[in-house]
Design an enzyme around this catalytic site. Sequence first.
Site, PDB file in Angstrom:
ATOM      1  N   ASP A 195      28.921  -0.749  27.929  1.00 55.68           N
ATOM      2  CA  ASP A 195      29.070  -1.348  26.369  1.00 55.68           C
ATOM      3  C   ASP A 195      31.014  -1.238  26.226  1.00 55.68           C
ATOM      4  O   ASP A 195      31.466  -0.592  26.911  1.00 55.68           O
ATOM      5  CB  ASP A 195      28.543  -0.452  25.200  1.00 55.68           C
ATOM      6  CG  ASP A 195      28.702  -0.499  24.147  1.00 55.68           C
ATOM      7  OD1 ASP A 195      28.953  -1.901  23.614  1.00 55.68           O
ATOM      8  OD2 ASP A 195      29.464   0.277  23.144  1.00 55.68           O
ATOM      9  N   ASP A 220      32.876  -1.461  22.866  1.00 55.66           N
ATOM     10  CA  ASP A 220      33.346  -0.766  21.663  1.00 55.66           C
ATOM     11  C   ASP A 220      32.691   0.630  21.537  1.00 55.66           C
ATOM     12  O   ASP A 220      31.540   0.720  21.456  1.00 55.66           O
ATOM     13  CB  ASP A 220      33.160  -1.509  20.488  1.00 55.66           C
ATOM     14  CG  ASP A 220      33.875  -2.846  20.325  1.00 55.66           C
ATOM     15  OD1 ASP A 220      35.100  -2.866  20.956  1.00 55.66           O
ATOM     16  OD2 ASP A 220      33.319  -3.895  19.929  1.00 55.66           O
TER      17      ASP A 220
END
Length: 194
Positions: free
Chosen positions: A12, A14
């Site tokens: 991922d 952020d």
Amino acid sequence: MNSASRRAVFVDRDGTVNEEIDYLCEPDQVRLIPGAAEAISRLRKSGWLVVVITNQSAIARGFLSEDTLSAIHQRLGILLAELGTRVDGIYYCPHHPTEGMAPYRLDCECRKPKPGMILRAARDLNIDIVKSIVIGDRLLDMETASRVGARRILVKTGYGAGESVNLNAQAAPEYIADDLLDASNWILAADGEN
Ligand SMILES: [Mg+2]
């Protein structure tokens, strides 16, 4: 290792690679989480592909253009390059099922927890999903991995410390890491045992 059996770490963006801020919309807002570049570098040197998968509904919501997102990802690439590494791909979902306007207002197949970004990257890069690992700061990331039979690690950076993990859930993480560097150390230690 033949090309059909390549393993990837799907990270991922952020809260996992760069600091979580609500709707990162400018390239100069990108800040790497300490140790993230080192983690990516070590994984790649050990033969893992590292592929970013990120929901960017800020595009559907009209906060961000695809051009600016591209500039943000260029900035991320520069920061990683300064620390001697890079990622093998960045896949993003610009959609939202109910917000914004066409073409981005769409009940797509790529918005996590749907696994469309993983499936596309697997086709593009000859990745064996079942041997691959998703790392993220949200239970949503764990759910995404679970839907395609990938392994999963939750990091406590970003929103991770606030997630209430049910270790009995089908999509429970295999390991809860302090951060991406800890996650990479765990993966590489497990490789050493095999
Ligand atoms: Mg995140």
